[in-house]
Design a protein around this motif. Structure first.
Motif, mmCIF file in Angstrom:
data_model
loop_
_atom_site.group_PDB
_atom_site.id
_atom_site.type_symbol
_atom_site.label_atom_id
_atom_site.label_comp_id
_atom_site.label_asym_id
_atom_site.label_seq_id
_atom_site.Cartn_x
_atom_site.Cartn_y
_atom_site.Cartn_z
ATOM 1 N N UNK A 236 0.395 -0.999 -0.431
ATOM 2 C CA UNK A 236 0.379 0.242 -0.067
ATOM 3 C C UNK A 236 1.112 1.045 0.419
ATOM 4 N N UNK A 237 1.981 0.996 0.512
ATOM 5 C CA UNK A 237 2.650 2.627 0.615
ATOM 6 C C UNK A 237 2.935 3.145 -0.444
ATOM 7 N N UNK A 238 3.302 1.637 -1.414
ATOM 8 C CA UNK A 238 4.532 1.979 -2.793
ATOM 9 C C UNK A 238 3.450 2.342 -3.367
ATOM 10 N N UNK A 319 9.688 19.658 -0.960
ATOM 11 C CA UNK A 319 8.241 19.803 -1.819
ATOM 12 C C UNK A 319 8.021 19.671 -2.865
ATOM 13 N N UNK A 320 9.446 19.844 -3.698
ATOM 14 C CA UNK A 320 8.809 19.242 -5.488
ATOM 15 C C UNK A 320 8.612 18.040 -5.377
ATOM 16 N N UNK A 321 8.955 16.954 -5.052
ATOM 17 C CA UNK A 321 8.262 15.656 -5.489
ATOM 18 C C UNK A 321 8.069 14.815 -4.106
ATOM 19 N N UNK A 322 6.477 15.132 -4.296
ATOM 20 C CA UNK A 322 5.998 14.082 -2.707
ATOM 21 C C UNK A 322 5.599 12.800 -3.273
ATOM 22 N N UNK A 366 1.174 -0.666 13.208
ATOM 23 C CA UNK A 366 1.804 -0.032 12.130
ATOM 24 C C UNK A 366 2.787 0.179 12.191
ATOM 25 N N UNK A 367 3.796 -0.348 11.013
ATOM 26 C CA UNK A 367 5.273 -0.125 12.235
ATOM 27 C C UNK A 367 5.351 1.677 11.797
ATOM 28 N N UNK A 368 4.871 2.538 10.892
ATOM 29 C CA UNK A 368 5.193 4.183 10.813
ATOM 30 C C UNK A 368 4.593 4.594 12.165
ATOM 31 N N UNK A 369 3.937 3.837 12.468
ATOM 32 C CA UNK A 369 3.281 4.502 13.696
ATOM 33 C C UNK A 369 4.407 4.079 15.476
ATOM 34 N N UNK A 370 4.521 2.793 14.809
ATOM 35 C CA UNK A 370 5.221 2.252 16.701
ATOM 36 C C UNK A 370 6.821 2.941 16.149
ATOM 37 N N UNK A 447 11.276 11.107 14.225
ATOM 38 C CA UNK A 447 11.104 11.197 12.595
ATOM 39 C C UNK A 447 9.552 10.563 12.498
ATOM 40 N N UNK A 448 8.160 11.330 12.335
ATOM 41 C CA UNK A 448 7.582 10.315 11.249
ATOM 42 C C UNK A 448 7.108 10.389 10.351
ATOM 43 N N UNK A 449 6.483 9.556 9.794
ATOM 44 C CA UNK A 449 6.558 10.359 7.969
ATOM 45 C C UNK A 449 5.268 10.633 7.303
ATOM 46 N N UNK A 450 5.550 11.336 6.536
ATOM 47 C CA UNK A 450 4.455 12.954 6.442
ATOM 48 C C UNK A 450 3.029 12.409 6.431
ATOM 49 N N UNK A 451 2.282 13.518 6.623
ATOM 50 C CA UNK A 451 0.811 13.357 6.974
ATOM 51 C C UNK A 451 0.197 12.916 6.382
ATOM 52 N N UNK A 452 -0.058 13.217 5.386
ATOM 53 C CA UNK A 452 -0.880 12.784 3.997
ATOM 54 C C UNK A 452 -0.001 11.250 3.570
ATOM 55 N N UNK A 453 0.898 11.168 3.728
ATOM 56 C CA UNK A 453 1.103 9.697 3.616
ATOM 57 C C UNK A 453 0.522 8.185 5.021
#
Ligand SMILES: *[C@@H]1O[C@H](CO)[C@@H](O)[C@H](O)[C@H]1NC(C)=O
Ligand SMILES: *[C@@H]1O[C@H](CO)[C@@H](O)[C@H](O)[C@H]1NC(C)=O
Ligand SMILES: *[C@@H]1O[C@H](CO)[C@@H](O)[C@H](O)[C@H]1NC(C)=O
Ligand SMILES: *[C@@H]1O[C@H](CO)[C@@H](O)[C@H](O)[C@H]1NC(C)=O
Ligand SMILES: *[C@@H]1O[C@H](CO)[C@@H](O)[C@H](O)[C@H]1NC(C)=O
Ligand SMILES: *[C@@H]1O[C@H](CO)[C@@H](O)[C@H](O)[C@H]1NC(C)=O
Ligand SMILES: *[C@@H]1O[C@H](CO)[C@@H](O)[C@H](O)[C@H]1NC(C)=O
Length: 599
Positions: A236-238, A319-322, A366-370, A447-453
């Motif tokens: 789902x991430x990719x 910011x240029x390439x999300x 979820x690994x990006x939360x934990x 350092x969390x991942x971007x909020x929108x992701x």
């Protein structure tokens, strides 16, 4: 009005074929008889009786039996073929007598580039084959056949050998390049022309413009850590990064995890490539052949391909390439054939969970939360990862290409554009020193991942996991009514319910046949020691507390937990504590709630 009315055509009572004859059942001879016959007519297929004569044609009367009305005069032309039909499709009507870049391969072989001398294979162990306009690439799982002279052996669509072999060499390691042969649908390799080659593999066409833009190769799955949450997170991430297909290499996962993988196969998101051959090797030793196969598999399948592990996430930082694809879209220089990304490590202290329990659990796990404690950026030479243009690379390794056909071997991507977030499990380390290597990149910072992701990924992971694992249960009566349709089988929950009813007179059962008066007295003042009196039920500590508690009202009783499987299936119509919990959990994050609803 009726379709029967317009059916006016001629028909033969006997179709005569080479060695069989076909006739109507019930001794019917003419089509007229078939139409007027009260019962369903069948067709008998018998050995041919040469003396049989075809009846003349007949006109169809209006009133016919429904089952006798769907008659054809001719076979659909698409299906007028027999078992020896083996056509040569246009894309496959190609013969070549050399392979591209043969000189360059020879030079690389002389320089000994890419010789592995790894493991103890005694044959090639073919994995797959891909036809390009000018060659067929065969991949193998052996890693000790470098530079060996071999013959490509071709087979037609019926696996009949096409006696037009091609001499070539194993180069690079685990790979053989063969010439094209018209009609070749399967291929094998042998050292001599006399020997019987090993099982041939299908030749997969890769002769058109690549169907994908950005795809991902996931390194071989193996090991004891539960995987389903990591797999769904990875895919789902990719997908959010723009990937449209995944090649997933599989050694082994649990049956539970496999259900998720198979669901992704169902929806056309992934292909599973099973890593197996009859030679010894430990599970972690598949990495090089996995990289080699996915490199060749991705040629003319995708413009860009990332070769990464399950615990790596390419992350856009500017910011240029999300997203990865919005960045790739800016690259027009044909010499950029391998984008090279630096790594940042994250300490991952625990295994991911074995099973889905509820949404709250999953969101927390979820690994990006934990795990968000991120190291400094590594150098370009500490385990970097790549996105490649597969057809421009001659030889690929885990971290970088060894040799290329065109362009520049290394395009180093500044870490302000992108890095790879590498979640390193510190509990299960295969490689000694890996932990220290990571710790050398201190200091670590949250350092969390971007909020929108985070938001989109959380929701898409939940949706997929619930689709796969959150099985919608029904109550016991509903189950019983279905079981009854199968030869009057009983639902196990229903049997259990009967036993409970029998046991406790207050629930309305009959006790006469099963229990003595003494037993019934015991049951009615029941305490936690009571267990249902059948062979299949084992006593358990907590079992009867709910069942026999006087506070427990009418139908909200619970099955004893003594036989686990049964109580799982058992759901009274009033919510039990379990279902009540789930409902509560669903309401914990009302904000995101709408995103979790299944499509
Ligand atoms: C073949 O058909 C003829 C004519 O209908 C019949 O007399 C004969 O018995 C049949 N032979 C066999 C072997 O069924
Ligand atoms: C199959 O069909 C082909 C082409 O129509 C024909 O030449 C061949 O004899 C058939 N073979 C058999 C076994 O019926
Ligand atoms: C590869 O094989 C060729 C011919 O068989 C030979 O001349 C060459 O030395 C070999 N190269 C290596 C690295 O073994
Ligand atoms: C994979 O197989 C190995 C041995 O073949 C076994 O020890 C391991 O438990 C298996 N892993 C899973 C996840 O089934
Ligand atoms: C991050 O990891 C470092 C290194 O292990 C550790 O010293 C630090 O306390 C961690 N930070 C947090 C917030 O857990
Ligand atoms: C289902 O349960 C009923 C009532 O207990 C019993 O008579 C019947 O034999 C059972 N059916 C099967 C297939 O076991
Ligand atoms: C069930 O057991 C009770 C208590 O022992 C007894 O009074 C009653 O007669 C029994 N019911 C039947 C149908 O035998």
């Amino acid at each position: 009005m009726h379709l029967f009315h317009i059916l006016r055509f001629t028909f033969l009572t006997c179709f005569t074929y080479a060695s069989v004859q076909v006739s109507f059942s019930n001794r019917l001879k003419t089509i007229e008889e078939v139409y007027n016959f009260k019962n369903e007519v069948k067709i008998n297929v018998d050995l041919k009786n040469d003396t049989e004569v075809n009846d003349p044609s007949t006109t169809i009367p209006p009133h016919v039996n429904f089952h006798n009305s769907h008659l054809n005069t001719e076979e659909d032309p698409i299906f007028t073929y027999n078992s020896s039909y083996c056509p040569i499709e246009e894309w496959n009507n190609v013969r070549t007598d050399s392979i591209p870049y043969a000189d360059r391969h020879k030079l690389w072989a002389e320089l000994n580039i890419g010789q592995a001398k790894y493991l103890y294979h005694e044959s090639f162990a073919l994995l797959a084959a891909f036809a390009h306009s000018d060659q067929i690439i065969v991949t193998m799982t052996s890693e000790n056949q470098f530079n060996k002279t071999v013959y490509c052996r071709y087979y037609d669509c019926r696996r009949k050998e096409i006696p037009d072999q091609f001499e070539t060499v194993v180069y690079p390691e685990s790979t053989v390049f063969c010439a094209r042969r018209p009609g070749a649908k399967y291929i094998s390799i042998s050292e001599t022309l006399e020997e019987k080659p090993e099982y041939s593999v299908p030749i997969v066409p890769r002769v058109e413009k690549p169907p994908h833009y950005f795809t991902v190769c996931m390194a071989t799955l193996y090991g004891d850590e539960p995987k389903f949450l990591q797999i769904v997170d990875f895919i789902e991430y990719y997908k959010l990064q723009g990937a449209t297909f995944f090649h997933i290499y599989l050694r082994n996962v649990t049956d539970y995890d496999r259900v998720l993988l198979d669901d992704y196969v169902r929806t056309g998101d992934i292909e599973i490539i099973k890593m197996h051959d009859p030679y010894w090797r430990d599970d972690f030793m598949w990495h090089h052949v996995q990289i080699n196969d996915c490199h060749h598999r991705s040629k003319y399948f995708s413009k860009w391909t990332a070769l990464i592990d399950i615990d790596e996430r390419m992350e856009m930082r500017s910011d240029s390439y999300k997203t990865v694809t919005s960045f790739l879209d800016t690259i027009h220089d044909p010499n950029v054939v391998n984008l090279h990304f630096k790594i940042q490590w994250i300490i991952k202290e625990f295994n991911t969970p074995e099973r889905y329990e509820n949404d709250e659990q999953l969101i927390e796990e979820m690994i990006f939360h934990k795990y968000q404690n991120l190291s400094r950026v590594g150098t370009f030479w500490t385990q970097p990862k790549c996105i490649i243009r597969p057809e421009k690379i001659g030889m690929m390794t885990i971290h970088a290409p060894l040799a290329i056909y065109s362009g520049i071997r290394r395009s180093l991507v500044n870490h302000e554009i992108a890095v790879v977030r590498h979640y390193r499990n510190v509990e299960q380390r295969v490689f000694r020193g890996a932990y220290q290597k990571m710790m050398n990149h201190a200091p670590f910072n949250i350092s969390p991942i971007a909020e929108w992701i985070d938001r989109k990924l959380t929701s898409s992971i939940l949706n997929r996991v619930k689709w796969v694992y959150d099985i919608l249960d029904v109550n016991c009566d509903q189950k019983q009514s279905i079981y009854q349709r199968h030869g009057k089988l009983n639902a196990s929950c229903w049997v259990e319910q009967q036993q409970l009813n029998d046991l406790d007179p207050s629930l309305g059962g009959t006790n006469a046949s099963l229990f003595t008066e003494e037993e019934m007295t015991f049951a009615s003042q029941a305490t936690s020691e009571v267990s249902p009196p059948t062979e299949t039920s084992e006593p358990s500590e907590t079992s009867s507390v709910n069942t026999f508690s006087t506070e427990n009202d009418k139908n909200a009783f619970k099955a004893p937990e003594s036989s686990e499987k049964r109580s799982e299936q058992f759901r009274p119509s009033t919510p039990t504590q379990d279902t009540a919990n789930t409902i509560e959990n669903n309401q914990i994050n009302p904000e995101n709630d709408k995103n979790w609803v299944l499509p």
